[in-house]
Design a protein around this motif. Sequence first.
Motif, short mmCIF file in Angstrom:
data_model
loop_
_atom_site.label_atom_id
_atom_site.label_comp_id
_atom_site.label_asym_id
_atom_site.label_seq_id
_atom_site.Cartn_x
_atom_site.Cartn_y
_atom_site.Cartn_z
N THR A 1 19.93 22.88 -8.10
CA THR A 1 20.95 21.53 -8.50
C THR A 1 20.36 20.80 -6.97
OG1 THR A 1 22.54 21.73 -6.61
CG2 THR A 1 23.35 23.00 -8.94
N THR A 2 19.40 21.22 -6.19
CA THR A 2 18.36 19.25 -5.98
C THR A 2 16.70 20.20 -5.35
OG1 THR A 2 19.19 21.04 -3.38
CG2 THR A 2 20.53 19.59 -4.37
N CYS A 3 16.38 20.72 -5.84
CA CYS A 3 15.16 20.95 -4.93
C CYS A 3 14.29 20.58 -5.72
CB CYS A 3 15.04 22.62 -4.90
SG CYS A 3 14.81 23.71 -5.99
N ALA A 4 14.93 20.33 -7.30
CA ALA A 4 13.44 19.58 -8.55
C ALA A 4 13.73 17.88 -7.89
CB ALA A 4 14.27 19.82 -9.80
N LEU A 5 14.22 17.75 -7.05
CA LEU A 5 14.55 16.01 -6.99
C LEU A 5 13.75 15.12 -6.61
CD1 LEU A 5 18.67 16.46 -7.28
CD2 LEU A 5 17.77 16.16 -8.47
N PHE A 6 13.84 15.81 -5.37
CA PHE A 6 13.26 14.85 -4.51
C PHE A 6 11.75 15.57 -3.56
CE2 PHE A 6 17.47 15.47 -2.72
CZ PHE A 6 17.62 14.18 -2.98
N GLY A 7 10.97 14.54 -3.43
CA GLY A 7 9.24 14.42 -2.95
C GLY A 7 9.29 14.05 -2.02
N SER B 1 10.72 18.60 4.11
CA SER B 1 11.54 18.61 4.88
C SER B 1 13.30 19.09 5.28
CB SER B 1 11.07 18.17 6.88
OG SER B 1 11.73 16.90 6.24
N ILE B 2 13.96 18.44 3.89
CA ILE B 2 15.25 18.79 4.53
C ILE B 2 15.74 18.81 2.83
CG2 ILE B 2 16.01 17.24 6.01
CD1 ILE B 2 16.87 15.08 3.81
N LEU C 1 3.99 17.41 1.92
CA LEU C 1 3.16 17.08 2.60
C LEU C 1 3.70 18.86 3.26
CD1 LEU C 1 1.52 15.15 4.60
CD2 LEU C 1 3.67 15.13 5.42
N ARG C 2 2.93 20.05 3.06
CA ARG C 2 2.79 20.90 3.39
C ARG C 2 1.89 21.23 4.66
NH1 ARG C 2 4.80 23.88 -0.74
NH2 ARG C 2 3.26 22.78 -3.24
N GLN C 3 0.78 20.44 4.88
CA GLN C 3 0.36 21.10 6.51
C GLN C 3 1.73 20.76 7.44
OE1 GLN C 3 -3.12 19.27 6.78
NE2 GLN C 3 -3.23 19.90 9.06
N ALA D 1 0.97 -1.28 -0.08
CA ALA D 1 0.52 0.04 0.16
C ALA D 1 0.90 1.11 0.11
CB ALA D 1 -0.91 0.35 1.19
N GLY D 2 0.23 2.54 -0.47
CA GLY D 2 1.14 3.66 -0.46
C GLY D 2 0.50 4.90 -0.30
N TYR D 3 1.39 5.92 0.71
CA TYR D 3 0.11 7.27 0.61
C TYR D 3 0.80 8.30 -0.24
CZ TYR D 3 -1.87 11.18 2.81
OH TYR D 3 -2.06 11.98 3.07
N VAL D 4 0.72 9.56 -0.71
CA VAL D 4 1.77 10.78 -1.35
C VAL D 4 0.45 11.62 -1.00
CG1 VAL D 4 3.44 9.38 -2.92
CG2 VAL D 4 0.37 10.27 -3.24
N PRO D 5 0.80 12.23 -0.59
CA PRO D 5 0.64 13.41 0.10
C PRO D 5 -0.59 14.21 -1.27
CG PRO D 5 2.32 14.27 0.61
CD PRO D 5 2.19 12.72 -0.18
N ASP D 6 -1.46 15.31 -1.11
CA ASP D 6 -2.48 16.16 -2.35
C ASP D 6 -1.46 17.36 -3.34
OD1 ASP D 6 -4.35 13.89 -1.92
OD2 ASP D 6 -5.81 15.22 -0.46
#
Length: 331
Positions: free
Chosen positions: A156-162, A148-149, A48-50, A12-17
């Motif tokens: 150079t890094t901000c496009a990579l992660f979720g 969060s990190i 996950l913004r909240q 199972a999985g979960y991703v924020p909206d």
Amino acid sequence: MQKKYAAITGVAGYVPDDILSNTDLERMVDTTDEWITSRTGIKERRILRQPGLGSSDMGAPAVKSLLEKTGTDPDEIDMVICSTVTPDMQFPATASIICDKVGIRNSFNFDLAAACSGFIYMLTTASKFIETGSAKKIICVGADKMSSITNYQDRTTCALFGDGAGAILLEASTEYGVQDHILRGDPAGRKYLYQKAGGSVYPASHETVEAREHFVYQEGQAVYKVAVSKMADISVEMMEKHNIASDDLDWLVPHQANLRIIEAVARRMGIRKEQVLINIQKYGNTTNATIPLCLWEFENQLHKGDKIILTAFGGGFTWGAIYLTWAYDSK
Ligand code: UT7
């Protein structure tokens, strides 16, 4: 006595909206959708913004949905491992927080950290408890709130992660499951990918915050080259060890860090792109969640007996491959 294999019996999985698209990033740093898409394959990622929510707030819904869909009573779970580089806090373990949130009361729980290879290391660890019979039902959950990190001033890094989480249930089978694992590491790689501050060497201080040292630091090219060669070599080693010809492999499930890395690994293994599970375009690099999120997303296409290789590479350096056979047809 008949050999026991650790079989994945549910996922199972979960991703924020909330979606952060490449177009959104164009407004934040000096980048383009064209650059991000052509260099990484990523189009968007979930955030996950909240405020006040952490990795457990994605891990818990993933585990809850896993328990529901497999009809598992939380009291039956013997052990929970959470692999993460973004634990809710230093302690207690995020695994314990997830258990509290979903009502798992009879298990022992701990976190495991091996950067982007965490899921592979965790599945290998858990499989030993199943193979020896010392645990009957184990949940492995990979969860990371990479936002969060992530330094949203560093193109150079901000496009990579979720952000995201994926969970699997492991049970014993006499036929299907984890057949073999090869795990490796090279500590010389630790200088290319790390988070400098926030641990015991550089605890949080005004200076560390001002110097933006609580974010991911990566020398992309240095990591890229080793990631391709190590993931490809270890996957080929696994195929040769088990006499799996390229056409006999049903699925490669690679860590999703960069589409070009995935394609290069597949090429070196001699497999077609139809044999590779890919969802990086939607979620980016969710670190410990990439592999279970892929299994979750493509679950309907997996069939009992399918031969699958999981492979990952990450900070440390750490890397590895697992060869498993899929244990069920999804209903
Ligand atoms: O999951 C854990 C393991 N991590 C990985 O496997 C990641 C491995 N590394 C990578 O995936 C790639 O190295 C990156 C995607 C991080 C970078 O791609 P690259 O093709 O290696 O680019 P580069 O770092 O060589 O940068 C090429 C150029 C540079 O400009 P100059 O020096 O040639 O003028 C960068 O400054 O692209 C520039 N650049 C950007 N331009 C627009 C870097 N990031 C961006 C950006 N937008 N977001």
